[in-house]
Scaffold this motif. Structure first.
Motif, PDB file in Angstrom:
ATOM      1  N   PRO A 133       0.889  -1.184   0.106  1.00 35.14           N
ATOM      2  CA  PRO A 133      -0.141   0.082  -0.227  1.00 35.14           C
ATOM      3  C   PRO A 133       0.896   1.304   0.041  1.00 35.14           C
ATOM      4  CG  PRO A 133      -1.089  -1.437   1.237  1.00 35.14           C
ATOM      5  CD  PRO A 133       0.215  -1.915   1.137  1.00 35.14           C
ATOM      6  N   GLY A 134       2.137   1.183   0.376  1.00 33.73           N
ATOM      7  CA  GLY A 134       3.083   2.361   0.498  1.00 33.73           C
ATOM      8  C   GLY A 134       3.437   2.784  -1.172  1.00 33.73           C
ATOM      9  N   PHE A 135       3.340   2.117  -1.903  1.00 34.81           N
ATOM     10  CA  PHE A 135       3.550   2.235  -3.344  1.00 34.81           C
ATOM     11  C   PHE A 135       2.457   2.442  -4.305  1.00 34.81           C
ATOM     12  CE2 PHE A 135       6.855  -0.390  -1.537  1.00 34.81           C
ATOM     13  CZ  PHE A 135       8.105   0.149  -2.003  1.00 34.81           C
ATOM     14  N   SER A 136       2.775   3.362  -5.082  1.00 33.51           N
ATOM     15  CA  SER A 136       1.565   3.662  -6.019  1.00 33.51           C
ATOM     16  C   SER A 136       1.204   2.755  -7.129  1.00 33.51           C
ATOM     17  CB  SER A 136       1.675   5.084  -6.530  1.00 33.51           C
ATOM     18  OG  SER A 136       2.691   5.226  -7.730  1.00 33.51           O
ATOM     19  N   ASN A 142       7.359   2.851 -11.027  1.00 28.02           N
ATOM     20  CA  ASN A 142       7.776   1.496 -11.188  1.00 28.02           C
ATOM     21  C   ASN A 142       9.230   1.652 -12.268  1.00 28.02           C
ATOM     22  OD1 ASN A 142       6.153   0.193  -9.774  1.00 28.02           O
ATOM     23  ND2 ASN A 142       4.659  -0.410 -11.436  1.00 28.02           N
ATOM     24  N   ARG A 143       9.100   2.732 -12.711  1.00 32.80           N
ATOM     25  CA  ARG A 143      10.392   3.107 -13.676  1.00 32.80           C
ATOM     26  C   ARG A 143      11.585   3.480 -13.026  1.00 32.80           C
ATOM     27  NH1 ARG A 143      13.147   7.102 -15.018  1.00 32.80           N
ATOM     28  NH2 ARG A 143      11.784   8.803 -14.458  1.00 32.80           N
ATOM     29  N   ARG A 144      11.328   4.242 -11.974  1.00 34.21           N
ATOM     30  CA  ARG A 144      12.373   4.748 -10.932  1.00 34.21           C
ATOM     31  C   ARG A 144      12.714   3.554 -10.006  1.00 34.21           C
ATOM     32  NH1 ARG A 144      10.293   9.372  -7.764  1.00 34.21           N
ATOM     33  NH2 ARG A 144      12.585   9.706  -6.809  1.00 34.21           N
ATOM     34  N   ILE A 145      11.959   2.846  -9.755  1.00 33.13           N
ATOM     35  CA  ILE A 145      12.414   1.702  -8.827  1.00 33.13           C
ATOM     36  C   ILE A 145      13.243   0.511  -9.614  1.00 33.13           C
ATOM     37  CG2 ILE A 145      11.703  -0.505  -7.736  1.00 33.13           C
ATOM     38  CD1 ILE A 145       9.274   1.125  -6.635  1.00 33.13           C
ATOM     39  N   ALA A 146      13.017   0.479 -10.810  1.00 31.26           N
ATOM     40  CA  ALA A 146      13.730  -0.487 -11.756  1.00 31.26           C
ATOM     41  C   ALA A 146      15.081   0.434 -12.027  1.00 31.26           C
ATOM     42  CB  ALA A 146      13.103  -0.683 -13.241  1.00 31.26           C
ATOM     43  N   GLU A 147      15.192   1.581 -12.169  1.00 30.53           N
ATOM     44  CA  GLU A 147      16.515   2.281 -12.351  1.00 30.53           C
ATOM     45  C   GLU A 147      17.372   2.037 -11.349  1.00 30.53           C
ATOM     46  OE1 GLU A 147      15.552   6.282 -13.575  1.00 30.53           O
ATOM     47  OE2 GLU A 147      15.134   5.645 -15.387  1.00 30.53           O
TER      48      GLU A 147
END
Length: 171
Positions: A133-136, A142-147
């Motif tokens: 729930p802390g993630f949108s 998701n792009r930033r997390i992958a980077e």
């Protein structure tokens, strides 16, 4: 409030070449401890107490893709150099009935038991309910997390190389 420089845990280690490396290291320290705490508490909520972070990681990796794994392969994937650490964890998990081994020749192949698989699925449910729930879930997030994941893999390679250099350093 003015800029006081990078946020670090060890000012004496800050390099003029890149103070951001020390800031990154402090972020890793905080993130690792938060992640370790999370894994242990999530596993407790899933029904298994007194698991260390390595126990949780080993269990999930053995369950990964529901295929058998050798001790050396588990250590390699998790980047754990000391096979005794992984071996101890596997014995602990086997004692809890979460993993099992099958001997083929001189090698043991580890797999998750039905009980272990069920615990992993309950862990997933707790993770989904408490962490996600802390993630949108947005494309940008998701792009930033992958980077970030790619950066962490790249930087880990640099730390591994530096560790090898340090072990042969004449200092």
């Amino acid at each position: 409030m003015g800029d006081s420089g990078p946020i670090v845990s060890s000012q004496h280690l800050v390099s003029a070449k890149s103070p951001q490396v020390s800031e990154f290291e402090f972020g890793l320290i905080i993130a690792w401890h938060a992640f370790a705490r999370w894994m242990m508490r999530c596993m407790t909520a899933a029904g298994v107490k007194d698991m260390t972070p390595i126990d949780v990681l080993v269990l999930h990796h053995v369950a990964h893709r529901d295929t058998e794994k050798r001790l050396a392969d588990i250590g390699f994937v998790l980047n754990v150099e000391d096979t005794h650490v992984v071996s101890y964890s596997l014995r602990k998990l086997a004692g809890l009935g979460l993993v099992q081994s099958a001997k083929r020749g001189k090698e043991a192949f580890w797999s998750v038991t039905d009980k272990g698989r069920e615990i992993c699925l309950v862990y997933r449910d707790v993770r989904e309910a408490c962490l996600m729930p802390g993630f949108s879930g947005s494309a940008e997030e998701n792009r930033r997390i992958a980077e970030l994941a790619q950066l962490l893999r790249t930087v880990s390679g640099r730390y591994d190389q530096a560790a090898r250099a340090a072990s042969t350093s004449p200092l």
